[in-house]
Structures are given as structure tokens and as C-alpha cells.
Enzyme design. Structure first.
Site, mmCIF file in Angstrom:
data_model
loop_
_atom_site.group_PDB
_atom_site.id
_atom_site.type_symbol
_atom_site.label_atom_id
_atom_site.label_comp_id
_atom_site.label_asym_id
_atom_site.label_seq_id
_atom_site.Cartn_x
_atom_site.Cartn_y
_atom_site.Cartn_z
ATOM 1 N N THR A 1 0.805 -1.218 0.000
ATOM 2 C CA THR A 1 0.000 0.000 0.000
ATOM 3 C C THR A 1 0.838 1.267 0.000
ATOM 4 O OG1 THR A 1 -0.191 -0.228 2.403
ATOM 5 C CG2 THR A 1 -2.025 -1.051 1.070
ATOM 6 N N GLY A 2 2.142 1.161 0.190
ATOM 7 C CA GLY A 2 3.000 2.337 0.103
ATOM 8 C C GLY A 2 3.450 2.875 1.443
ATOM 9 N N LYS A 3 3.599 2.031 2.452
ATOM 10 C CA LYS A 3 4.029 2.510 3.768
ATOM 11 C C LYS A 3 5.466 3.030 3.724
ATOM 12 C CE LYS A 3 3.075 -1.492 5.619
ATOM 13 N NZ LYS A 3 2.427 -2.171 4.492
ATOM 14 N N THR A 4 6.356 2.293 3.070
ATOM 15 C CA THR A 4 7.743 2.735 2.961
ATOM 16 C C THR A 4 7.842 4.010 2.143
ATOM 17 O OG1 THR A 4 8.464 0.423 3.068
ATOM 18 C CG2 THR A 4 10.050 2.034 2.252
ATOM 19 N N GLU B 1 -18.060 -23.606 -17.201
ATOM 20 C CA GLU B 1 -17.887 -22.158 -17.133
ATOM 21 C C GLU B 1 -19.127 -21.418 -17.637
ATOM 22 O OE1 GLU B 1 -15.559 -21.001 -15.457
ATOM 23 O OE2 GLU B 1 -14.430 -22.864 -15.295
#
Length: 645
Positions: free
Chosen positions: A218-221, A437
């Protein structure tokens, strides 16, 4: 839905002024210094300051001819002398004594040659070789001293492995798409690092530690680096696992060294990625002992509580498991705040795609808004990978631009796996897969609460022989009982279609039955969606803190309640199976048409199916849809036939 097969980073350029680089520079300059001394001695030794060289035979002949004025005998190796009557440089000479000549001195005295003695000369090369071991020992000793700067542990083991970034390729909040709430929380940190006096004057205490919580990718760093970039301060980055080693005391020493470096470079930011690698609750490890990891955590607690706000050090940490962290880490004075870095919604996904797509040549037919709607549940890292896979696909085909087809193939590859087009399937089994399917796909058009069908294919992907998956019209935060029931009904689509056409089912229904049963069990035991059982949650998860996985579920109810739960689950599954059989039986003609079209084209999207069955076109999705968790459930269900609630 899937028909299962029987057998599914400164800028990254280094560590800045790390101890390793300082040591290597020191060793290099010391080596150059020794080399210059060696060359000086060699060249100084080769200087022809003693005049012309005579052979020993010529020397004796000149002595007998009274041509020698004086000599200097150096040990038993050389003779330096001056010719008689010649007092300039041309009169100087030297010769080497090849053997022990006992008649030399009497001969010189007989011809009135002045004789002097001198100590034997030492060769510069011999001198260097003689002292080489001492010089080498000094170099090694100095290198060891440099390496032992990290603390009490041996060599560099106690030195922090944190990487320092500053001044190069600075990242700001403008480089981070979305995450408005998280940015607002972190702007206070940026303002404090820029204007600390304003907060000290008001008597305010800025949070010493901020914990970034969110799903992987998620972009913490990236958010932590953006804080450092906005504030214009140094940034130390280290992983939680980098602290702990097999040697006792090394982790604690590295923590001390990290905070010492931070104090010398304050104001600065320390970023600890995957904090749960070192910060898990104490006393619950294997054996419950006071192990090395706990010593490291204790030292971190002391350091965070010890340094003062005026030091200008902010600790940012990231984890996707805040529930396993030690409570002492989360108390005020350490990690005061938790900032959630959430999964991107539709608008943020479009912004993220725009940032990454700006680096590649895009075709005119690429609509990023369309792919933002078609990628619910994808994190920022997933979207970056999507753009990269599309670029790789275009490069393999020698295209000049990345077009919409490349993006479509990249998304299918990520969601459903690599297409196994080389697999050879018998015609009978291929038709059976198409029937299966078709059953899944057709139910999407006759259920009121089901998400729109996105694509159905009988091209084997991953472990599935065929896939039919849907995409929501908009992002959602939660799911209703009606949606879950329709989803269970769709799970039985392949089972019902095989039953109607062949009178029996195949092993391809294995995954469908598993996820249908799991959803029904969660409806009864967790969501309180059963009228028979009632709004009660049954069973608590047993999840050891040191493993982080659910390994058991406590049975905190009676046998009678267990039978009631089993009956409620079976009733839901039976009703949805009968509903699927009823719908497909009523529309068997459409199912046969869809089956034949799949055998011919192998892949059909929503629009093609609607045109094939004369169904009204699907309205455009609402672009204002929001949400993260519900969208992720669809994505996981689309990739391998499982719906996780």
C-alpha cells in the site's frame, strides 16, 4: 469462478557515509602512502651517485698502475674510490668485491692508497621486504579498529545496518497518489521537523513514534520517505529482521548504534520496516525464554523512551500485523500514533496508474479510468506491477506503444495466472469445461445482487482449466446477505450445469464447493445471517502470536448447537444449489449457445455475451465508487475461484 484441475528501495545507491565505506577509503589511502614510500626508496636506491662502475679486475689493474687516490671499503661487498689527479664527478668510481681477497689491503698499502671503512649499505628493497610483515600487521590492526566502532560485539556485527538517504532523488507527498488522510496525519511531523521551536514554545510534545499500518504493497515505505523528503532531513532505513542475529547482544548493540547515528544527524527520521520482525509480544516465543529478540526489543524500548523530543528524531515504523506487537511499543511516549495506509479506491487507483504509466509510451486506446475500475482490490504495488507487465508484453511483441490489449493481458495474467495455451485437452473434456464455465457465467445475468460478469474463458490458467470472474460496479466496504447468497449460487453454477447436461459432476467442482461451504459457514458462525441459529458468533480463533496463523478454532458451544450450525449451513448450500439448477434449467438454450461460442472463441467478455444472448447492454459503472476490503475479496475470488469474506 474456476473449474479446478483434479490434482492451484537513499535512492538505493548504497549506505551513504557508512562505516564500511569509511574503512575502505582509509585502507585505499594507506595503501597509496605505503606504495609511494616504496617507490621513493627504490628510485633513490637506483640513483648513480657513486660514479662509474669498474670490474674488480680493472680496479686491481688501476691500483697497480698507481691511478687510485683513495678508497672506502663498505663491508665485504663494495669499494668506492677516487682516481688520482681527477677530482670531479668523472673521478668517482665503485666496484663489487666478488670474493674474499686477503691480498687487497697489502696491495693498497703498497701503492699508497688511502683506505677508509664504512658500514655495509642496506638495499631499499631488502629493507621493505624485511619490514613488510610489520607493515601488514599495522594495516590489519587499523582495519580491525575501524570495524569495531559499532559497540561491544565482535568486528562489525554490532554496527547498525541502517541505510542513510539524503539529498538524492528526493521523494515528496506529490509522488504519493491518494492517501489524503494519512498525509494529513504526517504533515504535523513534517512541520515539527521544519519548525520545532513553534511546538516547544507552546509546550506541545510531538509524537516520538508513528506506526504505519496497512496491507502489503500500500506504500508505507514510500510514505515514510515522502515525510523525510518533505522535511528535507536525513532518513535512516532498516528492516526489523536486520537487528537480530545468532550472536547474543548483537541486536541490542545495533539498536544503540542506530540511535547514536541518528543523534549525530538530527533532525532525522528512523524508519523501521516490518516492525513485527523484532517487536512481537515478549514471553510468547518458542520456549517463552528471554531470547535475543527480546533483548533487542528491550533496548529499542529504552532508546525510544530515553531520547528527548528536542533531539529531533522521529521514528516511523511499518507493519501489516499491529495485533502482534508488544503493548509497550504502542504506549504513549513510544509509538503514539497509528496511521492507516489503506488500499486505494477507484480514484486513487487511477492516480497511481497515471504516475507509473507516465514512464512508458502509451497508446491512444488506453483508458486508465477503465483499468482503475477493472482492478478493485489491487494495491499500489500491484498496479505498478500491472503497468510493468503491460510494458514487458509490448516489448516482447516489438511494439512502439503499450496499448489496451497489453494492459488487458497483463491484468488477466496477474488475476488468473499465465495462460497454458500449449496444453492438449481431449475434445470431450474441453466441452465439459465450457459447460462448467457457461453455468457460472450465465448465473451472473439472472441473479439480482451478483456483480456483473467481466470475462469467461476456457483457456487454462494457473491450476484452473477455465475461469469466469466478475468485477463490481463500484468499490464497497461490506457485503450484504443477498450478495453472499448470490455468490454461493454462482459457485454452484458449474456443478448445476454439469448435472443438467451430463447427469453427473466432475472433480472440477472441488474448489467451487470449498468456497461455497466456507462462505455459508461464515454466514452462520460469524455474520449472524442464519434465522435458525440467530445473531450469535460461534468459535474463537486460536492464533499463536509467534506464528501469526490461525491453526485451530475453539469449540465454545455444545454438541446440540454444533448440529444446529451444521443443519443451517447445509440448508443454505442446498437452497442455493437448487436455485442454480432451476435457473440454468430454465435457460438451458442460452447455456448451450454460450457453450458453443466458448468452444469456438475460447474467451468471451460481458459485452460479447450480452450481444450473443440478446441481453440489454450493461450501464457504465459509477466512477465515484469507493472502498477497499470488499474490492479485495472480489479480486481474490477472481484469481483462483475463491471468495474470502
Amino acid at each position: 469462478m474456476a473449474r479446478d484441475n483434479f490434482d492451484r528501495n537513499h535512492d538505493g545507491n548504497g549506505r551513504g557515509n557508512s562505516p564500511e565505506k569509511k574503512t575502505s577509503r582509509f585502507g585505499f589511502f594507506f595503501f597509496i602512502f605505503i606504495l609511494l614510500i616504496f617507490l621513493f626508496m627504490i628510485f633513490s636506491g637506483t640513483n648513480n651517485r657513486h660514479g662509474t662502475e669498474f670490474s674488480y679486475t680493472e680496479f686491481l689493474a688501476r691500483v697497480r698502475q698507481d691511478q687510485i687516490e683513495s678508497v672506502v671499503i663498505s663491508g665485504q661487498e663494495k669499494i668506492y674510490g677516487v682516481l688520482r689527479g681527477v677530482y670531479n664527478e668523472d673521478g668517482r668510481f665503485y666496484t663489487r668485491i666478488p670474493y674474499a681477497d686477503s691480498d687487497l689491503i697489502p696491495l693498497l698499502e703498497e701503492h699508497n692508497v688511502r683506505i677508509k671503512g664504512a658500514s655495509p649499505e642496506i638495499s631499499p628493497l631488502a629493507l621493505v621486504l624485511e619490514f613488510a610483515p610489520v607493515i601488514l600487521f599495522i594495516i590489519i590492526l587499523l582495519l580491525i579498529i575501524k570495524q569495531m566502532r559499532g559497540g561491544n560485539s565482535a568486528l562489525q556485527f554490532g554496527t547498525s545496518r541502517a541505510r542513510k538517504y539524503e539529498g538524492k532523488q528526493r521523494i515528496t507527498f506529490a509522488d504519493v497518489a491518494g492517501q489524503v488522510e494519512a498525509k494529513n496525519e504526517l504533515k504535523e511531523v513534517v512541520d515539527f521537523l521544519k519548525n520545532p521551536k513553534k511546538y516547544v514554545k507552546m509546550g506541545a510534545r510531538i509524537p516520538k513514534g508513528i506506526l504505519l499500518v496497512g496491507m502489503p504493497g500500500t506504500g508505507k515505505t514510500l510514505m515514510a520517505r515522502a515525510v523525510a523528503g518533505e522535511a528535507g532531513v536525513s532518513y535512516f532505513s532498516i528492516s526489523g529482521s536486520d537487528f537480530v542475529e545468532m550472536f547474543v547482544g548483537v541486536g541490542a548493540s545495533r539498536v544503540r548504534d542506530l540511535f547514536d547515528q541518528a543523534r549525530k544527524n538530527s533532525p532525522c527520521i528512523i524508519f523501521i520496516d516490518e516492525l513485527d520482525g523484532v517487536g512481537r509480544t515478549r514471553g510468547l516465543g518458542y520456549g517463552g525464554g528471554h531470547d535475543e529478540r527480546e533483548q533487542t526489543l528491550n533496548q529499542m524500548l529504552v532508546e525510544m523512551d530515553g531520547f528527548e523530543t528536542k533531539d529531533g528524531i522521529i521514528v516511523l515504523a511499518a507493519t501489516n500485523r499491529p495485533d502482534v506487537l508488544d503493548p509497550a511499543l504502542l504506549r504513549p511516549g513510544r509509538f503514539d500514533r497509528q496511521v492507516t495506509v489503506a488500499m486505494p479506491d477507484i480514484k486513487e487507483r487511477e492516480a497511481i496508474l497515471s504516475i507509473h504509466a507516465a514512464k512508458i509510451p502509451l497508446g491512444k486506446d488506453v483508458d486508465l479510468n477503465h483499468f482503475a475500475r477493472a482492478t478493485p482490490g489491487m494495491s499500489g504495488a500491484d498496479l505498478e506491477n500491472l503497468v510493468n507487465e503491460a510494458a514487458l508484453s509490448a516489448a516482447v511483441k516489438n511494439k512502439e506503444f503499450v496499448d489496451a490489449r497489453d494492459f488487458e493481458e497483463a491484468r488477466d495474467k496477474i488475476l488468473m495466472g499465465v495462460a497454458r495455451k500449449s496444453i492438449v485437452m481431449p475434445d470431450s473434456e474441453r466441452k465439459m469445461t465450457a459447460v462448467h464455465e457457461s453455468g457460472h457465467a450465465l448465473l451472473h445475468f439472472y441473479l439480482d445482487h451478483a456483480d456483473p460478469l467481466h470475462k469467461v474463458t476456457i483457456v487454462p490458467r494457473g491450476q484452473a482449466l477455465g475461469v469466469a470472474f466478475s468485477l463490481p460496479e463500484k468499490d464497497t466496504y461490506s457485503k450484504t446477505k443477498s450478495w453472499i447468497l448470490d455468490r454461493i449460487c454462482i459457485c454452484f453454477g458449474g456443478y448445476a450445469a454439469e448435472t443438467i447436461v451430463y447427469g453427473e459432476t466432475t472433480t472440477g467442482t472441488k474448489g467451487d464447493l470449498s468456497q461455497a461451504t466456507e462462505m455459508a459457514r461464515k454466514m452462520v458462525c460469524q455474520f449472524g445471517m442464519s434465522d435458525k441459529v440467530g445473531a450469535v458468533a460461534f468459535g474463537t480463533e486460536d492464533e499463536p502470536i509467534f506464528i501469526g496463523k490461525e491453526i485451530a478454532r475453539h469449540k465454545d458451544y455444545s454438541e446440540e448447537t454444533a448440529r444446529l450450525i451444521d443443519n443451517a449451513i447445509k440448508q443454505i448450500l442446498t437452497e442455493m444449489k437448487e436455485k442454480a439448477v432451476s435457473i440454468l434449467s430454465a435457460h438451458k438454450k442460452e447455456m448451450d449457445i454460450l457453450t458453443e461460442s466458448l468452444l469456438e472463441k475460447e474467451t468471451l467478455d460481458n459485452g460479447e455475451i450480452r450481444r450473443l444472448l440478446n441481453l440489454p447492454p450493461l450501464p457504465e459503472p459509477n466512477e465515484n465508487g469507493e472502498g477497499t476490503e470488499g474490492a479485495r475479496e472480489i479480486k481474490e475470488g477472481a484469481s483462483d475461484g475463491e471468495t474470502v469474506l
